[in-house]
Design an enzyme around this catalytic site. Structure first.
Site, PDB file in Angstrom:
ATOM      1  N   GLU A  78      35.642  51.443 182.502  1.00 11.43           N
ATOM      2  CA  GLU A  78      37.008  51.444 181.987  1.00 11.43           C
ATOM      3  C   GLU A  78      37.895  50.477 182.756  1.00 11.43           C
ATOM      4  O   GLU A  78      38.678  49.722 182.164  1.00 11.43           O
ATOM      5  CB  GLU A  78      37.583  52.863 182.051  1.00 11.43           C
ATOM      6  CG  GLU A  78      39.064  52.968 181.713  1.00 11.43           C
ATOM      7  CD  GLU A  78      39.383  52.557 180.276  1.00 11.43           C
ATOM      8  OE1 GLU A  78      40.567  52.381 179.976  1.00 11.43           O
ATOM      9  OE2 GLU A  78      38.435  52.401 179.459  1.00 11.43           O
ATOM     10  N   HIS A  81      37.078  46.870 182.077  1.00 13.48           N
ATOM     11  CA  HIS A  81      37.628  46.525 180.754  1.00 13.48           C
ATOM     12  C   HIS A  81      39.106  46.168 180.862  1.00 13.48           C
ATOM     13  O   HIS A  81      39.571  45.203 180.241  1.00 13.48           O
ATOM     14  CB  HIS A  81      37.433  47.711 179.808  1.00 13.48           C
ATOM     15  CG  HIS A  81      38.017  47.493 178.450  1.00 13.48           C
ATOM     16  ND1 HIS A  81      39.077  48.247 177.972  1.00 13.48           N
ATOM     17  CD2 HIS A  81      37.707  46.608 177.470  1.00 13.48           C
ATOM     18  CE1 HIS A  81      39.391  47.822 176.765  1.00 13.48           C
ATOM     19  NE2 HIS A  81      38.583  46.840 176.428  1.00 13.48           N
ATOM     20  N   HIS A 189      43.943  50.570 168.546  1.00 13.02           N
ATOM     21  CA  HIS A 189      43.484  49.725 169.646  1.00 13.02           C
ATOM     22  C   HIS A 189      42.331  48.833 169.192  1.00 13.02           C
ATOM     23  O   HIS A 189      42.257  47.649 169.540  1.00 13.02           O
ATOM     24  CB  HIS A 189      43.043  50.621 170.805  1.00 13.02           C
ATOM     25  CG  HIS A 189      42.913  49.896 172.110  1.00 13.02           C
ATOM     26  ND1 HIS A 189      43.847  48.999 172.575  1.00 13.02           N
ATOM     27  CD2 HIS A 189      41.934  49.917 173.048  1.00 13.02           C
ATOM     28  CE1 HIS A 189      43.468  48.509 173.738  1.00 13.02           C
ATOM     29  NE2 HIS A 189      42.299  49.045 174.046  1.00 13.02           N
ATOM     30  N   HIS A 301      33.868  56.294 154.675  1.00 13.51           N
ATOM     31  CA  HIS A 301      33.433  55.076 155.352  1.00 13.51           C
ATOM     32  C   HIS A 301      32.286  54.405 154.584  1.00 13.51           C
ATOM     33  O   HIS A 301      32.245  53.169 154.448  1.00 13.51           O
ATOM     34  CB  HIS A 301      32.982  55.416 156.776  1.00 13.51           C
ATOM     35  CG  HIS A 301      32.543  54.229 157.579  1.00 13.51           C
ATOM     36  ND1 HIS A 301      33.313  53.102 157.742  1.00 13.51           N
ATOM     37  CD2 HIS A 301      31.402  53.980 158.264  1.00 13.51           C
ATOM     38  CE1 HIS A 301      32.683  52.227 158.489  1.00 13.51           C
ATOM     39  NE2 HIS A 301      31.507  52.722 158.813  1.00 13.51           N
ATOM     40  N   HIS A 358      27.154  46.792 166.244  1.00  7.93           N
ATOM     41  CA  HIS A 358      27.834  47.030 164.966  1.00  7.93           C
ATOM     42  C   HIS A 358      29.301  46.615 165.058  1.00  7.93           C
ATOM     43  O   HIS A 358      29.851  46.010 164.123  1.00  7.93           O
ATOM     44  CB  HIS A 358      27.715  48.515 164.619  1.00  7.93           C
ATOM     45  CG  HIS A 358      28.128  48.855 163.221  1.00  7.93           C
ATOM     46  ND1 HIS A 358      27.660  48.193 162.107  1.00  7.93           N
ATOM     47  CD2 HIS A 358      28.972  49.817 162.740  1.00  7.93           C
ATOM     48  CE1 HIS A 358      28.182  48.709 161.020  1.00  7.93           C
ATOM     49  NE2 HIS A 358      28.996  49.692 161.377  1.00  7.93           N
TER      50      HIS A 358
END
Length: 384
Positions: A78, A81, A189, A301, A358
């Site tokens: 985290e 990032h 986000h 989806h 993906h």
């Protein structure tokens, strides 16, 4: 001076676009490895600029956040990032400065935006959240206003827009932590990251000279824009699916695709599945929805994927027939790879490398459409 600035913009935009793509991939890795709340504070991690590494620091961290025990294998992901996001922010700031070259009022707007954003972060760390939010809004508005007023080709103005987007993206990153992985924020986000990459990718291809000699391909622009809009909606659905932990709502293995839970249309709670706001203070880590709501999200989806697949398949054929053969091939190839990765996620039970890929392929598919849009537009003049 003009050609030198264009050369700087060309290489800076390319570097920033590649960096943004890597950040999208790493952000997906962080989210999918359930490390989104591994640092319970922001922008520090357990009060440190990096993350606790020594026994004393770990003990202090656990004492300060008893409800969120320190996990070293997640915390570094985290915080790295966040560091990468900060680096991208500096790259985009430099890009915006280059795009506003010799426009003193625009440069002053960018300086003010950067200062307000930095002060806003400092005030947030002091607990003055309302003032921090106000300063952040001003920091976002300034480069957007400058972009509107800048009398230069679109790629130059896009560089300023990217700065405003990335500041807002930083706020979404902050809210992701403070609002405990609220799905609407996590999805936003994701969309912010994709938007940043798309803007930088567009600027990079335009500064590289991609474009048409005339307006013969102008009729394709609306079709490509519609493709971008449809794909953006599908990316949002993918983010909603992931943030609500509904990726495996239909199970996994042979029985999970093309059917869901062994049925072509299983029962689902579509109302609960798409409530966007559920108040403040709820911890969404692991998800809070029941099986029927998650099934509804997964089914929507899949329907969205089918719609996008059909439209982009038709669009790629149309592009090839109008002389944009390689653009059509790129769109079709990226689309097929994305569908295969989505099916693999379900079949193999959401393995981390496949799930991360993906997300990355979604970004690449978006880039193929953005580059195609640039190809249908008249080639811009290099100078400002």
């Amino acid at each position: 001076m003009s050609s030198r600035v264009v050369k700087i913009l060309r290489w800076l935009s390319l570097l920033a676009a590649v960096f943004a793509f890597g950040l999208v991939m790493f952000g997906a890795f962080v989210r999918l490895s359930n490390a989104g709340l591994s640092c319970p504070d922001w922008p520090t991690c357990y009060g440190e600029a990096t993350w606790p590494q020594h026994a004393q620091a770990v003990a202090k961290a656990d004492a300060a956040f008893p409800d969120r025990p320190y996990e070293a294998h997640k915390a570094w992901r985290e915080q790295v990032h966040r560091m990468l996001a900060g680096t991208l922010g500096m790259l985009v700031l430099a890009l915006a400065f280059a795009a506003a070259w010799r426009r003193r009022w625009a440069l002053l707007s960018l300086v003010a935006s950067a200062v307000l954003a930095a002060v806003g972060v400092a005030m947030y760390m002091r607990g003055e959240h309302h003032w921090s939010s106000l300063l952040a809004v001003c920091a976002i508005a300034l480069p957007l206003a400058a972009a509107l007023a800048l009398q230069r080709p679109a790629a130059w103005r896009v560089c300023l827009v990217a700065l405003g987007v990335i500041i807002f993206q930083a706020m979404l990153g902050m809210w992701t932590v403070t609002l405990l992985l609220k799905p609407i924020v996590v999805t936003g986000h994701l969309l912010g990251g994709m938007t940043t990459f798309a803007l930088l990718g567009y600027a990079a291809v335009r500064f590289a000279g991609v474009g048409a000699a005339d307006d013969a391909l102008a009729g394709l622009r609306r079709l490509v824009v519609l493709g971008i809009v449809l794909l953006a909606c599908q990316i949002a659905l993918g983010g909603w699916t992931s943030s609500n932990y509904a990726a495996l709502a239909c199970g996994f293995g042979d029985a999970a695709f093309p059917k869901c839970l062994g049925q072509w249309w299983p029962p689902g709670d579509y109302h609960q599945g798409f409530i966007l706001w559920r108040g403040i203070g709820v911890d969404f880590e692991g998800g809070i929805l029941d099986q029927s709501a998650r099934t509804a999200i997964q089914m929507v989806h899949r329907i969205g994927a089918l719609v996008v697949f059909c439209y982009l398949g038709w669009l790629s054929h149309r592009l090839a027939r109008r002389g944009l053969r390689w653009c059509g091939i790129a769109v079709a190839t990226a689309m097929v790879c994305q569908v295969l990765l989505g099916i693999s996620n379900v079949h193999f039970g959401l393995p981390l490398p496949v799930a991360t890929a993906h997300n990355g392929m979604a970004a690449l598919l978006l880039f193929t459409l953005v580059a195609t849009l640039a190809r249908t537009q008249r080639r811009q003049v290099d100078g400002p």
